[in-house]
Scaffold this motif. Structure first.
Motif, mmCIF file in Angstrom:
data_model
loop_
_atom_site.group_PDB
_atom_site.id
_atom_site.type_symbol
_atom_site.label_atom_id
_atom_site.label_comp_id
_atom_site.label_asym_id
_atom_site.label_seq_id
_atom_site.Cartn_x
_atom_site.Cartn_y
_atom_site.Cartn_z
ATOM 1 N N VAL A 23 -55.253 20.585 -23.946
ATOM 2 C CA VAL A 23 -54.444 20.259 -22.785
ATOM 3 C C VAL A 23 -55.300 20.168 -21.536
ATOM 4 N N GLY A 24 -56.375 20.983 -21.480
ATOM 5 C CA GLY A 24 -57.224 20.961 -20.306
ATOM 6 C C GLY A 24 -56.904 22.102 -19.369
ATOM 7 N N PRO A 25 -57.881 22.569 -18.602
ATOM 8 C CA PRO A 25 -57.677 23.735 -17.764
ATOM 9 C C PRO A 25 -56.879 23.455 -16.505
ATOM 10 N N ALA A 26 -56.807 22.218 -16.082
ATOM 11 C CA ALA A 26 -56.165 21.916 -14.807
ATOM 12 C C ALA A 26 -54.654 21.911 -14.948
ATOM 13 N N ALA A 27 -53.954 22.543 -13.988
ATOM 14 C CA ALA A 27 -52.495 22.548 -13.984
ATOM 15 C C ALA A 27 -51.991 21.188 -13.523
ATOM 16 N N HIS A 28 -50.851 20.783 -14.034
ATOM 17 C CA HIS A 28 -50.296 19.488 -13.690
ATOM 18 C C HIS A 28 -48.875 19.681 -13.199
ATOM 19 N N ALA A 29 -48.418 18.708 -12.429
ATOM 20 C CA ALA A 29 -47.083 18.787 -11.837
ATOM 21 C C ALA A 29 -46.021 18.473 -12.881
ATOM 22 N N GLU A 30 -44.882 19.116 -12.752
ATOM 23 C CA GLU A 30 -43.755 18.886 -13.630
ATOM 24 C C GLU A 30 -42.515 18.596 -12.801
ATOM 25 N N ARG A 31 -41.576 17.886 -13.413
ATOM 26 C CA ARG A 31 -40.334 17.610 -12.712
ATOM 27 C C ARG A 31 -39.544 18.897 -12.531
ATOM 28 N N LEU A 32 -38.831 18.970 -11.432
ATOM 29 C CA LEU A 32 -38.054 20.166 -11.148
ATOM 30 C C LEU A 32 -36.974 20.392 -12.207
ATOM 31 N N LYS A 33 -36.442 19.328 -12.815
ATOM 32 C CA LYS A 33 -35.417 19.480 -13.841
ATOM 33 C C LYS A 33 -35.955 20.157 -15.090
ATOM 34 N N ASP A 34 -37.292 20.126 -15.289
ATOM 35 C CA ASP A 34 -37.900 20.807 -16.430
ATOM 36 C C ASP A 34 -38.209 22.267 -16.133
ATOM 37 N N LEU A 35 -38.166 22.649 -14.875
ATOM 38 C CA LEU A 35 -38.488 24.018 -14.476
ATOM 39 C C LEU A 35 -37.265 24.844 -14.128
ATOM 40 N N LEU A 245 -28.561 15.572 -5.831
ATOM 41 C CA LEU A 245 -29.064 16.369 -6.942
ATOM 42 C C LEU A 245 -29.978 15.550 -7.848
ATOM 43 N N GLY A 246 -29.693 14.254 -8.003
ATOM 44 C CA GLY A 246 -30.583 13.400 -8.782
ATOM 45 C C GLY A 246 -31.962 13.305 -8.155
ATOM 46 N N ASN A 247 -32.017 13.165 -6.830
ATOM 47 C CA ASN A 247 -33.314 13.140 -6.144
ATOM 48 C C ASN A 247 -33.992 14.500 -6.188
ATOM 49 N N LEU A 248 -33.185 15.564 -6.179
ATOM 50 C CA LEU A 248 -33.750 16.912 -6.217
ATOM 51 C C LEU A 248 -34.420 17.180 -7.556
ATOM 52 N N GLU A 249 -33.799 16.723 -8.641
ATOM 53 C CA GLU A 249 -34.372 16.966 -9.964
ATOM 54 C C GLU A 249 -35.678 16.210 -10.183
ATOM 55 N N SER A 250 -35.882 15.117 -9.488
ATOM 56 C CA SER A 250 -37.065 14.286 -9.708
ATOM 57 C C SER A 250 -38.273 14.734 -8.909
ATOM 58 N N ILE A 251 -38.152 15.789 -8.114
ATOM 59 C CA ILE A 251 -39.286 16.294 -7.329
ATOM 60 C C ILE A 251 -40.337 16.868 -8.275
ATOM 61 N N ASP A 252 -41.600 16.547 -8.019
ATOM 62 C CA ASP A 252 -42.711 17.079 -8.816
ATOM 63 C C ASP A 252 -43.199 18.382 -8.200
ATOM 64 N N VAL A 253 -43.310 19.410 -9.030
ATOM 65 C CA VAL A 253 -43.767 20.726 -8.596
ATOM 66 C C VAL A 253 -44.832 21.208 -9.563
ATOM 67 N N THR A 254 -45.917 21.743 -9.029
ATOM 68 C CA THR A 254 -46.964 22.330 -9.859
ATOM 69 C C THR A 254 -46.670 23.816 -10.037
ATOM 70 N N PRO A 255 -46.241 24.252 -11.219
ATOM 71 C CA PRO A 255 -45.896 25.670 -11.394
ATOM 72 C C PRO A 255 -47.120 26.562 -11.330
ATOM 73 N N ALA A 256 -46.895 27.802 -10.943
ATOM 74 C CA ALA A 256 -47.982 28.768 -10.892
ATOM 75 C C ALA A 256 -48.389 29.168 -12.307
ATOM 76 N N GLN A 257 -49.609 29.663 -12.431
ATOM 77 C CA GLN A 257 -50.100 30.101 -13.735
ATOM 78 C C GLN A 257 -49.291 31.298 -14.215
ATOM 79 N N MET A 258 -48.890 31.253 -15.487
ATOM 80 C CA MET A 258 -48.050 32.305 -16.040
ATOM 81 C C MET A 258 -48.844 33.591 -16.256
ATOM 82 N N VAL A 259 -48.113 34.671 -16.487
ATOM 83 C CA VAL A 259 -48.731 35.957 -16.788
ATOM 84 C C VAL A 259 -49.488 35.854 -18.112
ATOM 85 N N ALA A 260 -50.671 36.446 -18.160
ATOM 86 C CA ALA A 260 -51.464 36.421 -19.388
ATOM 87 C C ALA A 260 -50.706 37.136 -20.502
ATOM 88 N N LYS A 261 -50.569 36.465 -21.634
ATOM 89 C CA LYS A 261 -49.780 37.031 -22.730
ATOM 90 C C LYS A 261 -50.364 36.590 -24.069
#
Length: 373
Positions: A23-35, A245-261
């Motif tokens: 996948v690669g080390p770099a974080a990528h943006a995701e749609r808000l509807k997926d988060l 709400l349709g425009n809100l769901e399409s916003i791209d957001v880069t999520p923070a790195q998750m807790v190490a697990k």
């Protein structure tokens, strides 16, 4: 005889490295509807009890499932058929079933749903059966849908003269568009001046990033985080809310790195870890103890004139071997690549790695949460 399988942790972790690190080390943006999702927009579980008829002799054994007979008598009485008291029904073409489905959000009367039909008695198969009209109820005991139709089973089986062959499962089937919605679920989603946005996973950093992305798109003070999961968003009037709400769901957001697990499956020996896992310098000693039991069966045959009897004997040889333990130093790893390389150096089996990772965690060298499933 005990068989030895040369399956090492190097093979497992090699697959893990190829699949996760690609996948690669770099974080990528995701749609808000997926988060995240909207509060109040949810499915509702429906369940019902019904009868499947038309089976080819593979239904419930009515002497062992009295509820099937009771259901048939009650159904026939509602249809105007009276059965004399004390009549013993010996039926083979009927099965009692449970019908389940999910009512999607904003469902309206007349909408069709797929349903799952599961046998609850001792029917051998519900293949080829027809589900009779079954009311589906919610948690409030109200009827929200009615189900009926031909059951489609993805398996097949046959039995004759004590032999049996079966492919897939015969006690569960599905009816496409088999239920019709009769009542909608009241929702307060369109009321009020605000809506609640709920993250799929609680994380304060991700919640802060979502708030910043919404305010950049729709203006300052549009969104505010209530906690690490809920975000309150100011919404326009109801006639403009769907487009908003349709425009809100399409916003791209880069999520923070998750807790190490690190996830450990003790039944299968599977080990999965995310990219945030790190390892401090530590030393690990690993040794294998193998026990091999070989049994040779023989026959003891007496002489022709002797009075003894032929007897079977078993000769067992037990061998215990112990590989010499070696103390290995694992260097600190600040990335998942280095952690996998360090664990590969141990050369342990997946089951051994479960115990080794737990010991490394107990020593404080593994910077991650261990979760055993």
């Amino acid at each position: 005889m005990m068989k030895m399988f040369p399956f090492s942790g190097r093979y497992l972790l090699g697959i893990l490295l190829a699949s996760v690190l690609s996948v690669g080390p770099a974080a990528h943006a995701e749609r808000l509807k997926d988060l995240a999702g909207f509060q109040g927009v949810r499915q509702n579980q429906l369940v019902g009890y019904g009868l499947v008829v038309g089976l080819d002799g593979s239904g419930d054994q009515t002497t062992q499932t009295p509820f099937t007979v009771q259901s048939i008598i009650s159904m026939l009485q509602q249809l105007g058929v009276s059965i004399p008291v004390g009549t013993s029904l010996q039926l083979k073409n009927v099965a009692a079933v449970m019908v389940t489905t999910s009512l999607p959000p904003f469902s309206q009367p007349g909408q069709t749903l797929d349903v799952t039909v599961s046998s609850m008695g001792n029917a051998k198969s519900i293949r080829g059966g027809t589900l009779l009209m079954t009311p589906l109820k919610g948690a409030d005991n109200q009827i929200y849908a009615m189900a009926q139709g031909n059951v489609l089973v993805g398996g097949v089986g046959a039995a004759a003269n004590g032999s049996k062959a079966q492919i897939n499962h015969l006690s569960v089937g599905r009816i496409s568009s088999g239920a019709t919605v009769e009542r909608s679920v009241p929702s307060s989603f369109g009321q009020g001046n605000t809506i609640q946005l709920e993250l799929n996973t609680s994380d304060f950093s991700t919640a802060s990033r979502v708030v910043d992305a919404i305010n950049r798109r729709f203006g300052p003070d549009t969104a505010a985080a209530v906690d690490g999961r809920v975000i309150q968003v100011k919404a326009p009037p109801s006639d403009q809310r769907v487009a908003f709400l349709g425009n809100l769901e399409s916003i791209d957001v880069t999520p923070a790195q998750m807790v190490a697990k690190v996830i450990l499956n003790a039944r299968t020996g599977s080990i999965v870890m995310n990219q945030a896992v790190t390892l401090d310098t530590c030393a690990v000693a690993h040794g294998n103890l193998s026990v091999v039991v070989n049994t040779d069966n023989a026959v003891s045959q007496p002489n022709a004139l002797a009075g003894g009897q032929t007897a079977a004997t078993a000769n067992s040889n037990i061998a215990i071997t112990k590989d010499g333990g070696q103390l290995l130093m694992l260097k600190a790893g600040v990335s998942l690549t280095e952690v996998v390389k360090a664990l590969n150096a141990i050369g342990a089996t997946p089951q051994d790695l479960l115990a080794i990772l737990q010991a490394i965690k107990a020593s404080g060298a593994l910077r991650a949460d261990l979760e055993i499933i």
